[in-house]
Write an enzyme that holds these catalytic residues in place. Structure first.
Site, PDB file in Angstrom:
ATOM      1  N   ALA A 114       4.190   9.120  -6.360  1.00 50.56           N
ATOM      2  CA  ALA A 114       4.411   7.988  -5.456  1.00 50.56           C
ATOM      3  C   ALA A 114       5.695   7.187  -5.752  1.00 50.56           C
ATOM      4  CB  ALA A 114       3.173   7.095  -5.462  1.00 50.56           C
ATOM      5  N   ASP A 134      -1.697   6.871  -5.344  1.00 45.30           N
ATOM      6  CA  ASP A 134      -0.725   6.945  -4.244  1.00 45.30           C
ATOM      7  C   ASP A 134      -0.850   5.770  -3.291  1.00 45.30           C
ATOM      8  OD1 ASP A 134      -1.066   9.897  -5.209  1.00 45.30           O
ATOM      9  OD2 ASP A 134       0.847   9.751  -4.143  1.00 45.30           O
TER      10      ASP A 134
HETATM   11  O1  MRU Z   1       1.363  15.454  -4.194  1.00 52.39           O
HETATM   12  P1  MRU Z   1       1.947  14.733  -5.362  1.00 52.39           P
HETATM   13  O2  MRU Z   1       2.308  15.626  -6.492  1.00 52.39           O
HETATM   14  O3  MRU Z   1       3.088  13.823  -4.938  1.00 52.39           O
HETATM   15  O4  MRU Z   1       0.779  13.786  -5.869  1.00 52.39           O
HETATM   16  C1  MRU Z   1       1.046  12.919  -6.938  1.00 52.39           C
HETATM   17  C2  MRU Z   1      -0.119  12.141  -7.381  1.00 52.39           C
HETATM   18  O5  MRU Z   1      -1.182  12.202  -6.833  1.00 52.39           O
HETATM   19  C3  MRU Z   1       0.128  11.183  -8.513  1.00 52.39           C
HETATM   20  O6  MRU Z   1      -1.017  11.050  -9.296  1.00 52.39           O
HETATM   21  C4  MRU Z   1       0.494   9.816  -7.921  1.00 52.39           C
HETATM   22  O7  MRU Z   1       1.531   9.931  -6.990  1.00 52.39           O
HETATM   23  C5  MRU Z   1       0.887   8.848  -8.967  1.00 52.39           C
HETATM   24  S1  MRU Z   1       2.468   9.179  -9.662  1.00 52.39           S
HETATM   25  C6  MRU Z   1       2.829   7.981 -10.787  1.00 52.39           C
END
Ligand code: MRU
Length: 360
Positions: A54, A251
């Protein structure tokens, strides 16, 4: 290997954005360059998870705006310049729907652009490069602030982890998902840098294996003991008493504390509850979306079925099989022992406590 920098910018408004291509890790470590107005390539990088997590996609989108404006740096008609700006922002906003940091960062860029526009309207002047420079400064500020925020999250979160604990995490909420240092992983980095011993269990995180490819790799780079498990092993690992806490990223977190994170997070929260293990979420203020009352309102990204049927470089499902592939799920606030933010830990997770900590 030199310390990986997830994202960085070189030069002025007509400079270049560099990002590690996370789809290639852990076997290839390649930085890709984005420049010359190719905002489509930045969009593709976000959409295809070359840059992901995120906070990182918020930072990438902010720099993406700067890339998108490069073709109009000499445009002396303010109407045309700002029409391009609006077009680039809307385009980048369409790259992924769930992580609110993307929209939060683009909103910050919009605010700056329109402040500068108002000022220029008043003085009847227009300097496209000045607007672009100001936007680059804002993108750099978003990037820099994230470094500080991640360390604060690490410090608050580390206090919750007992010395000698086994800690389970899901997906990747580390330096690769942020400016550097991470959110969930920041708590492990801070704890171990300050003398605690931890053993991390990393869920592999199907279908795209961010836990296996990225989290295990990052923890090994930091020399933190890590054991990689398949997602369906978490219950057994907990039953065997190997895990004393769970820490994951987020997210989008709604006003009541419901939390969207990588698909599979909700199952881990349920397992943690059954085993009386505290389940923590680590996230910056920019991941909260207080305009949404509950997690039911969070848009959940649906991804290509081929991520499920062709997961390991070969076909793993029959031709034509029906597939459901949501990229995120929502963990209800009642399963979350605390939300670790840069402003402190929110616990118990209630709307009142969220507002108290965030609006302080
Ligand atoms: O699909 P992604 O790899 O972008 O998903 C990422 C996540 O779910 C993370 O846990 C979230 O973005 C937190 S990152 C600090």
């Amino acid at each position: 290997m030199s310390k990986p920098e997830t994202i960085h910018w070189e030069g002025g408004a007509d400079g270049s954005l560099f990002m590690i291509d996370q789809t290639l890790l852990p076997t290839e470590f390649i930085e890709r360059e984005y420049s010359k107005g190719c905002v489509e390539k930045v969009w593709e990088a976000i959409h295809s998870l070359r840059v992901r997590g995120a906070p990182a996609i918020g930072i990438a989108a902010a720099y993406g705006v700067c890339i998108g404006l490069q073709p109009v740096l000499e445009e002396m008609d303010p109407a045309k310049f700002f029409a391009k700006f609006d077009e680039v922002v809307a385009y980048l906003a369409s790259s992924r729907p769930t992580a609110v940091n993307l929209f939060w960062a683009l909103d910050r860029m919009k605010e700056v652009a329109y402040q500068v526009k108002e000022l220029m309207d008043c003085t009847q002047t227009f300097h496209p490069r000045e607007v672009a420079n100001r936007l680059l400064m804002e993108a750099r500020a978003i990037h820099e602030e994230d470094r500080t925020i991640c360390r604060a999250i690490g410090k608050y979160g580390a206090e919750l982890l007992p010395d000698g604990a086994g800690v389970l995490t899901h997906c990747n909420a580390g330096g690769l998902a942020t400016a550097d240092y991470g959110t969930a992983l920041a708590t492990f980095f801070w704890a171990t840098e300050h003398g605690k011993k931890l053993h991390i269990y990393a869920d592999e995180t199907r279908p795209l294996l961010q836990g296996a490819r990225l989290t295990a790799w990052e923890l090994m780079q930091h020399e933190i003991p890590v054991t990689l498990i398949c997602d369906n092993m978490a219950a057994q690992v907990m039953r065997e008493g190997k895990v004393q806490a769970v820490v994951v990223g987020a997210d989008r977190i709604t006003a009541n504390g419901d939390t969207a994170n990588k698909i599979g997070t909700y199952s881990v929260a349920c397992l943690a509850r059954v085993h009386n293990i505290p389940f923590y979420v680590a996230a910056p203020k920019s991941t909260f979306d207080l305009t949404l009352a509950t997690g039911d309102q969070i848009p959940i990204e649906q991804r290509d079925p081929r991520e499920v049927t062709h997961g390991f470089g070969r076909q793993t499902g029959p031709d034509g099989v029906d597939v459901y592939n949501p990229a995120f799920d929502v963990t209800p606030a009642k399963h979350i022992a605390g939300i670790i933010t840069e402003l402190g830990v929110i616990s118990p997770v209630t709307e009142e406590n969220i507002r108290k900590v965030l609006e302080n």
